[in-house]
Structures are given as C-alpha cells and as structure tokens.
Design an enzyme around this catalytic site. Sequence first.
Site, PDB file in Angstrom:
ATOM      1  N   CYS A 141       0.830  -1.222   0.000  1.00 18.57           N
ATOM      2  CA  CYS A 141       0.000   0.000   0.000  1.00 18.57           C
ATOM      3  C   CYS A 141       0.855   1.260   0.000  1.00 18.57           C
ATOM      4  O   CYS A 141       0.340   2.368  -0.193  1.00 18.57           O
ATOM      5  CB  CYS A 141      -0.920  -0.002   1.216  1.00 18.57           C
ATOM      6  SG  CYS A 141      -1.811  -1.550   1.401  1.00 18.57           S
TER       7      CYS A 141
ATOM      8  N   HIS B 161      -9.164   3.235  -1.355  1.00 17.05           N
ATOM      9  CA  HIS B 161      -7.771   2.797  -1.225  1.00 17.05           C
ATOM     10  C   HIS B 161      -7.387   1.842  -2.358  1.00 17.05           C
ATOM     11  O   HIS B 161      -7.246   0.638  -2.144  1.00 17.05           O
ATOM     12  CB  HIS B 161      -7.594   2.150   0.157  1.00 17.05           C
ATOM     13  CG  HIS B 161      -6.208   1.676   0.449  1.00 17.05           C
ATOM     14  ND1 HIS B 161      -5.073   2.227  -0.114  1.00 17.05           N
ATOM     15  CD2 HIS B 161      -5.762   0.686   1.284  1.00 17.05           C
ATOM     16  CE1 HIS B 161      -4.001   1.592   0.337  1.00 17.05           C
ATOM     17  NE2 HIS B 161      -4.399   0.657   1.173  1.00 17.05           N
TER      18      HIS B 161
END
Length: 388
Positions: free
Chosen positions: A87, A336
């Site tokens: 991420c 996200h």
Amino acid sequence: MSHRRAALVGAGHTRFGALDEGPRKLLRDAVDRAFESVDRGMPRGQVDEAFLASLGFSGWQLGNASALLAEEAGTHQIPVTRVENACASSGFALRAAVRAIESGQCDRVLVAGLEKMTDAPSRRRRYWLGVSGDTEWERLAGLTFAGVYALMASRYLHDYSAPREALAEVAVKNHENGALNPNAHFQKPVSREKALSAPMVADPLRLMDCCPVSDGAAALLLVGEEHARSYTDSPVFVAGTGAGSDSLALQDRESLVHLAATRRAADEAFRHAGFERKAVSFLEVHDCFTIAELLAIEDLGFAKAGQAGRLTLSGATRRDGSLPVNPDGGLKAKGHPIGATGASQVYEVFLQLRGQAGARQLKSPTKALTHNVGGSGASATVTLFTAG
Ligand code: COA
C-alpha cells in the site's frame, strides 16, 4: 541540509471507486490530467524518468507493468521502473523520484500510482489483501488484513483505556470530508450511530472502521526547483522525505500500538526538511482502518502515545480544527486503490497548498505532510511539502 529541491508542478487523479474502466484507461486518465494541470504546459518528451507504483492486485499485470506506463503515458523510451511496496508503493515511488531530482540526475520525473481491485471476486480479493502481510504465520492462523488491524486496535483500546467512540469519530470525520471530494469512493456523510452499529468485520473493527476495496489512479509531475516557475507560478516544493521498515509480522514487533517504520520515516523527513512539527498545517495519513489514523497521529509526533483518540474526539482533526487530518476523506472514505494511494495523498496536498481544493479547502495551509504505509506497518514513507 541544503539540497536541490524537487517541485511538484502537476497532479492528476481519477475517480476512486468500483469503476468500469480497466487499468490502462485509469492510468492514462490520471497521467493525462497531470499533464493538463501544468499551468504553462509540459511536453511529454521533456520527462526523463518515470516510476509506476502498483501491487498488481489479483494479477492483472504480474510482470513488467512499467512498460505499460510508458505506453499509456506517451513517454516511450525513457526509463520506467515499477515500485511495489504494497500500500506504500506510490509513497516509495515518490521518494525515488524526489531523490532522482535532488541528486541532479533527473530534471523532470513522472510518478503514477494505479490499482484495479474490484474485478476480482470476493474470495480472490481476500487472498490478495493478505499478500502484503506475513504469509507464514498470520495467514496460516487465518488472519485477514482487517484482523491484523483489529489486534492492534484491541491492544490500543486496552493499553490506553481509549474510548471506542474515537475510532467511530475517525470514520465520521473522514466520511464528512469525503462527501466534499468529487473523486471519493464514498461521498456520503455517516452518523456516529451508524459507525458504531455497522456490521462487525473483525472485533472491534466494524464496516465503518475499514477502508473499501477501490479502483483508481493518480499521477504527479516533479521537476528540479530551478525549472518550477517555467511551468507554474505556484509550485509545491518537497521539503523532506523519510522512509522506514519493520518486521512483516506483528508478533516480531516490539509493540502492537506503534509503528516503528512510521516513527523512523517521520524523524528522517523532519530532519531533512529542517522545520518542526508545529509548522505543519495539515496531515494526509494512511487510515486503512480507523485505528491506523490514531496510531499515525501519535507515531508522526503530533500527539503523545494514547492521546490521539481524545484529540480526535475534541474535533482538532476536523477541517476547521487546529490539525486537520485527511481533508480529502482519507483511505476510509476516498478509497484505497493500493498502488495509487500515496500519489493520491500528494494530489490533495497539491490542491490544498494552491488553494484549489474547492468545498473542502482549508484556511491558508502552507505546509503539509503525507504518510503512506505498506502492509500492517512493515514499510512507511513520510513526505513534507511547502507552498511555493
Ligand atoms: N466502508 C463503508 N461502506 C462499505 C465499505 C467500507 N469499507 N466496504 C463496503 N461498503 C458498503 C458497500 O458500498 C455496500 O453498500 P450497499 O449495500 O449500500 O451497496 C456494502 O457495504 C457491501 O459491500 P461489499 O463490497 O459486499 O462489502 P464486503 O463485505 O465484501 O467488504 C470489507 C467489506 C470491509 C470486508 C472490505 O471493504 C475490505 O476488505 N476492506 C479492507 C480493504 C483492505 O484491507 N485494504 C488494504 C488495507 S492496508
């Protein structure tokens, strides 16, 4: 430390959400918008290096995705490198770009972050969401990603006798901000009651404590500081970068309630920038789960251990508070798409520091911090920006 600074002169962003567009189109749109955003224009042929950040979620392009960036960005023949740090991929891609400029090796660099996640069926999504954690112990024990953060949240609530409402307040605030962001995955406010009674995902984290699974892309254009004003009258300068890493698995860390990688990254970034935390106008932090926002505020040095919950409940982190956090809605509401998140945070900084954030514009911010985390804290970057 005095160094040749990198300046942000363009930034582009697609809508985040469950989108019909495939990865190529998302990437092309973000990059096109970044070039279009350069006030006096930038010919694509001027870019000398590019970085593509992507996990390659669900295996859409397992190898050589960087060639795709060159093709879709119209920047053939320049070197393009794919950066994969889960991420935190685009946070690390940005760091590589900034260092290439600071060292004098590059003058103009493109950074693009991309993820296409919603194509994958839900079982496959759960598989891929776990690949950035510890696959030997945590995965074997059946932990999902939400489960890993739930362990951290339980420990935090226990150790600091922190109120559960603080987690819900992060969600309420970020959804309120996301409602003002036309690129956000979720553009609806959420009430405290709804946040506190949402379906349980991994105790104590409920649906409203989790970021969603999103598609999207974001792109940034950086140049050496001496070139900045030939592109725009309002560049945004990168004042400092920092990064760190830690054990993949929670059981190997010294603590469940702080991220050593974030602490290291923040200390390095502030040393590099040469200014103090109190100079920072707002934060864009990695709130993949609500607990992550509280840990970030503490690990970045903006609250003492165990105090971020109370700070949040006091309203200080709202857009009109003394330390706004995630004015774009954060990962929680904006979404996200893994490889795009770090670049998306910088897109918000670009808008806010130039007074272009529309309905969610903060009052005259001058300095900002972005914080991007990989896995459950195994890697992190922090970047500091200052208005030109
Ligand atoms: N926050 C708020 N609402 C959410 C949501 C979230 N995170 N995720 C889904 N929803 C909503 C959907 O919009 C949908 O609403 P609708 O019924 O009104 O259309 C509903 O909840 C069900 O959506 P669905 O996609 O079926 O949810 P799910 O149960 O498959 O997934 C989670 C929910 C929380 C498990 C999933 O979003 C998740 O895994 N999030 C974490 C992602 C992650 O770990 N990323 C990496 C972090 S480092």
